[in-house]
Write an enzyme that holds these catalytic residues in place. Sequence first.
Site, PDB file in Angstrom:
ATOM      1  N   GLN A 122      41.403  43.905  34.588  1.00 54.34           N
ATOM      2  CA  GLN A 122      41.863  44.497  35.843  1.00 54.34           C
ATOM      3  C   GLN A 122      41.634  46.017  35.884  1.00 54.34           C
ATOM      4  O   GLN A 122      41.403  46.571  36.959  1.00 54.34           O
ATOM      5  CB  GLN A 122      43.360  44.175  36.022  1.00 54.34           C
ATOM      6  N   LYS A 137      48.927  43.407  34.790  1.00 50.40           N
ATOM      7  CA  LYS A 137      48.930  41.952  35.041  1.00 50.40           C
ATOM      8  C   LYS A 137      50.220  41.387  34.482  1.00 50.40           C
ATOM      9  O   LYS A 137      50.822  41.985  33.602  1.00 50.40           O
ATOM     10  CB  LYS A 137      47.738  41.292  34.329  1.00 50.40           C
ATOM     11  N   GLY A 176      49.722  38.153  43.699  1.00 49.53           N
ATOM     12  CA  GLY A 176      49.561  36.773  43.260  1.00 49.53           C
ATOM     13  C   GLY A 176      48.400  36.586  42.295  1.00 49.53           C
ATOM     14  O   GLY A 176      47.601  37.489  42.060  1.00 49.53           O
ATOM     15  N   ASP A 177      48.324  35.407  41.727  1.00 45.47           N
ATOM     16  CA  ASP A 177      47.193  34.929  40.918  1.00 45.47           C
ATOM     17  C   ASP A 177      47.404  33.414  40.872  1.00 45.47           C
ATOM     18  O   ASP A 177      48.099  32.872  41.752  1.00 45.47           O
ATOM     19  CB  ASP A 177      47.220  35.582  39.517  1.00 45.47           C
ATOM     20  N   THR A 221      39.685  37.441  48.458  1.00 47.73           N
ATOM     21  CA  THR A 221      38.974  37.198  47.201  1.00 47.73           C
ATOM     22  C   THR A 221      37.785  36.273  47.438  1.00 47.73           C
ATOM     23  O   THR A 221      36.666  36.549  46.975  1.00 47.73           O
ATOM     24  CB  THR A 221      39.914  36.614  46.123  1.00 47.73           C
ATOM     25  N   ASN A 252      43.403  29.443  46.301  1.00 44.57           N
ATOM     26  CA  ASN A 252      43.157  30.499  47.290  1.00 44.57           C
ATOM     27  C   ASN A 252      41.714  31.016  47.265  1.00 44.57           C
ATOM     28  O   ASN A 252      41.093  31.175  48.319  1.00 44.57           O
ATOM     29  CB  ASN A 252      44.154  31.643  47.050  1.00 44.57           C
TER      30      ASN A 252
HETATM   31  N1  GLU Z   1      45.087  38.281  40.928  1.00 46.77           N
HETATM   32  C1  GLU Z   1      44.048  38.942  41.675  1.00 46.77           C
HETATM   33  C2  GLU Z   1      43.028  39.499  40.699  1.00 46.77           C
HETATM   34  O1  GLU Z   1      42.755  38.895  39.695  1.00 46.77           O
HETATM   35  C3  GLU Z   1      44.585  39.932  42.680  1.00 46.77           C
HETATM   36  C4  GLU Z   1      45.445  41.035  42.153  1.00 46.77           C
HETATM   37  C5  GLU Z   1      46.096  41.915  43.217  1.00 46.77           C
HETATM   38  O2  GLU Z   1      45.898  41.687  44.397  1.00 46.77           O
HETATM   39  O3  GLU Z   1      46.805  42.832  42.784  1.00 46.77           O
HETATM   40  O4  GLU Z   1      42.398  40.509  40.922  1.00 46.77           O
END
Ligand code: GLU
Length: 457
Positions: A122, A137, A176-177, A221, A252
């Site tokens: 990230q 995360k 989210g994830d 995404t 998603n």
């Molecule tokens: N979980 C998503 C990623 O892997 C989005 C993270 C977010 O929107 O902060 O990037």
Amino acid sequence: MLQTETNRASAAQAYVAEVFETVKRRNPGETEFHQAVKEIVDSLVPVFEKHPVYMEQGILERLVEPERLIHFRVPWTDDKGKVHVNRGFRVQFNSSIGPYKGGLRFHPSVNASIVKFLGFEQILKNSLTGQPIGGGKGGSDFDPKGKSDAEVMRFCQSFMTELGKYIGSDLDVPAGDIGVGGREIGYMFGQYKRIAGGNEAGVLTGKGIGYGGSLARTEATGYGCIYFVNEMLKSKGLSFDGSKVVVSGSGNVSIYAIQKATQLGATVVACSDSNGYIYDPTGIKFETVQRLKEVERKRISEYVNEHPTATYFEGCSGIWTIPCEIALPCATQNEIDADSARKLVANGVQAIGEGANMPSTLEAIDIFHANDVLFGPAKAANAGGVAVSALEMAQNSMRYAWSFHEVDDKLHAIMKNIYTSSVKAADEYGHPGNLVIGANIAGFLKVANAMLAHGIV
Ligand code: GLU
């Protein structure tokens, strides 16, 4: 001169190898974290050769060590009154370019290794978006699958009661994830608001549109992944129009990747969930997948009851044996191993776009590169979600909301920019066409320069 260059090259190699050994020693058994670090540090050798100051200032050894790792107990009771205990995590990896930013994953596989691999990825992903967001995360080994809404709510409230002590709109902004969508974000936002007081909209992203969410965040995404792959295809005179596409997953990311690819003229012939996959040569209907998965929370096998042209197959890896020109792994880490990569290549795949985080193993990536398959790595191709999360934060700060088209246009521009900056960095550092190296270097430079400016902290 030649001698100096050779010395610099071996010093950079030795530096990277030493840092990687330290990561393995300090994080024993955390194989996913090792894998994510390995992919990134190997790409950075040419950067350390060219700019030894990053080695002298210990940038890499600082980058691989999280600023903070929070690990907590999450007790909750099910509908029968039975007590359960799950584990909660938040890794606050790097805040040099902005508040920690990254999703929460609720899945039984979540542990420190998974959270660290995701948090490490990230940092550079968020940097690539061009937005001022650091890397973080989190998540839990809680499985929302099969739980009632009331159970999910009690879990989310307990999780946020602890996590809420460590986050804030200028400090750390979760989203989210896997396993965390609009429902979970709503419950967590409600509990945070109750504990912290006031209405700090920017503390979470992926919120509902009615209480501070951004239009196009849900789609971001999946759409972003398609925009990125489209840029790769254009560079070779190819396009989605008339192509056959395989998308793994049905969450998603997959749902909106299917929708956008179909809008661009592709036929998406397959998608999956953790039990199996569906194949439909006439094209998967996005609306059915969306309703089944997002509204009814059912299994993908149900799809065939509504569409007789589709067939269901048990097991997941078979999806990569389906001939296609474009493959979009949008399910989870390491879903494409060397065998699957070989099958995709043998069947003539031309482009891979990673919608999930780290879905291809290091061996699979080597196979794609060796066979001249266009390869869009996760931290570039799936950055659209977090990019629009940053736009959601911006709107919350302004107390203003952009239209769907305004956000979608900005997303499109961001994805094009990620593509061009990755291509440029790959060229500049001697690996033309290698977007893994290009994305890692482009993301790294911004973070490293901020770290240099801040001193040894
Ligand atoms: N979980 C998503 C990623 O892997 C989005 C993270 C977010 O929107 O902060 O990037």
